[in-house]
Design a protein around this motif. Structure first.
Motif, PDB file in Angstrom:
ATOM      1  N   GLY A 255       0.753  -1.117   0.008  1.00 41.81           N
ATOM      2  CA  GLY A 255      -0.233   0.021  -0.129  1.00 41.81           C
ATOM      3  C   GLY A 255       0.844   1.299  -0.165  1.00 41.81           C
ATOM      4  O   GLY A 255       2.086   1.086   0.075  1.00 41.81           O
ATOM      5  N   GLN A 256       0.362   2.414   0.009  1.00 43.56           N
ATOM      6  CA  GLN A 256       1.006   3.546   0.025  1.00 43.56           C
ATOM      7  C   GLN A 256       1.553   4.222   1.390  1.00 43.56           C
ATOM      8  O   GLN A 256       2.210   5.060   1.283  1.00 43.56           O
ATOM      9  CB  GLN A 256      -0.131   4.981  -0.620  1.00 43.56           C
ATOM     10  N   GLY A 257       0.988   3.624   2.412  1.00 40.29           N
ATOM     11  CA  GLY A 257       1.546   3.755   3.730  1.00 40.29           C
ATOM     12  C   GLY A 257       0.430   4.977   4.459  1.00 40.29           C
ATOM     13  O   GLY A 257      -0.007   5.641   3.667  1.00 40.29           O
ATOM     14  N   THR A 258       0.485   4.805   5.828  1.00 42.59           N
ATOM     15  CA  THR A 258      -0.228   5.943   6.473  1.00 42.59           C
ATOM     16  C   THR A 258       0.431   6.406   7.482  1.00 42.59           C
ATOM     17  O   THR A 258       1.212   5.569   8.250  1.00 42.59           O
ATOM     18  CB  THR A 258      -1.452   5.218   7.065  1.00 42.59           C
ATOM     19  N   GLN A 259       0.608   7.691   7.759  1.00 38.76           N
ATOM     20  CA  GLN A 259       1.363   8.090   9.168  1.00 38.76           C
ATOM     21  C   GLN A 259       0.768   8.027  10.228  1.00 38.76           C
ATOM     22  O   GLN A 259      -0.325   8.390  10.432  1.00 38.76           O
ATOM     23  CB  GLN A 259       1.950   9.501   8.505  1.00 38.76           C
ATOM     24  N   VAL A 260       1.812   7.465  11.407  1.00 40.17           N
ATOM     25  CA  VAL A 260       1.190   7.491  12.578  1.00 40.17           C
ATOM     26  C   VAL A 260       2.311   8.280  13.434  1.00 40.17           C
ATOM     27  O   VAL A 260       3.461   8.034  13.373  1.00 40.17           O
ATOM     28  CB  VAL A 260       1.127   5.917  13.255  1.00 40.17           C
ATOM     29  N   THR A 261       1.537   9.236  14.258  1.00 38.36           N
ATOM     30  CA  THR A 261       2.437  10.141  14.952  1.00 38.36           C
ATOM     31  C   THR A 261       2.197   9.958  16.389  1.00 38.36           C
ATOM     32  O   THR A 261       1.027  10.302  16.671  1.00 38.36           O
ATOM     33  CB  THR A 261       2.715  11.548  14.734  1.00 38.36           C
ATOM     34  N   VAL A 262       3.170   9.686  17.425  1.00 34.40           N
ATOM     35  CA  VAL A 262       2.874   9.374  18.951  1.00 34.40           C
ATOM     36  C   VAL A 262       3.560  10.568  19.600  1.00 34.40           C
ATOM     37  O   VAL A 262       4.668  10.695  19.462  1.00 34.40           O
ATOM     38  CB  VAL A 262       3.074   8.071  19.186  1.00 34.40           C
ATOM     39  N   SER A 263       2.720  11.509  20.177  1.00 38.41           N
ATOM     40  CA  SER A 263       3.468  12.726  20.904  1.00 38.41           C
ATOM     41  C   SER A 263       3.557  12.199  22.287  1.00 38.41           C
ATOM     42  O   SER A 263       2.985  11.360  22.906  1.00 38.41           O
ATOM     43  CB  SER A 263       2.484  13.812  20.483  1.00 38.41           C
ATOM     44  N   SER A 264       4.660  12.673  22.777  1.00 39.21           N
ATOM     45  CA  SER A 264       5.043  12.487  24.219  1.00 39.21           C
ATOM     46  C   SER A 264       4.436  13.440  25.275  1.00 39.21           C
ATOM     47  O   SER A 264       3.887  14.291  24.788  1.00 39.21           O
ATOM     48  CB  SER A 264       6.738  12.323  24.358  1.00 39.21           C
TER      49      SER A 264
END
Length: 115
Positions: A106-115
């Protein structure tokens, strides 16, 4: 060629949850092993989880007990439930379908986890 479309990524605080989805273009799960990979900036792509055509699952040590891979055969969709997210889970997540030498991404999906 199998078409895969990921969705469900986003920004979440540490300790939160997200569910990624990967919709396949046809009924492939009985012949393909489905994978979730991820790639963080400056790092190699790594395998996160897989579900075989028979329904067996495997996980990277770093996500065991926090992530769950599943599939809905009727919907031709694979999911990755991600709980207790950590900043180090931040990456682009990719869905992959593998059967013998046939591999689709697939094209990918961004996951961002903030602290």
């Amino acid at each position: 060629q199998v078409q895969l479309v990921e969705s469900g990524g986003g920004l979440v605080q540490a300790g939160g949850s997200l569910r990624l989805s990967c919709a396949a273009s046809g009924s492939i799960f009985r012949a393909y092993t489905m994978h979730w990979y991820r790639q963080a900036p400056g790092k190699q792509r790594e395998l996160v989880a897989e579900i075989t055509s028979g329904g067996s699952t495997n996980y990277a040590d770093s996500v065991k007990g926090r992530f769950t891979i599943s599939r809905d055969i009727a919907k031709n969709t694979v999911y990755l439930q991600m709980d207790s997210l950590k900043p180090e889970d931040t990456a682009v997540y990719y869905c992959n379908a593998l059967s013998g030498v046939i591999s689709s991404w697939g094209q990918g999906t961004q996951v961002t986890v903030s602290s």
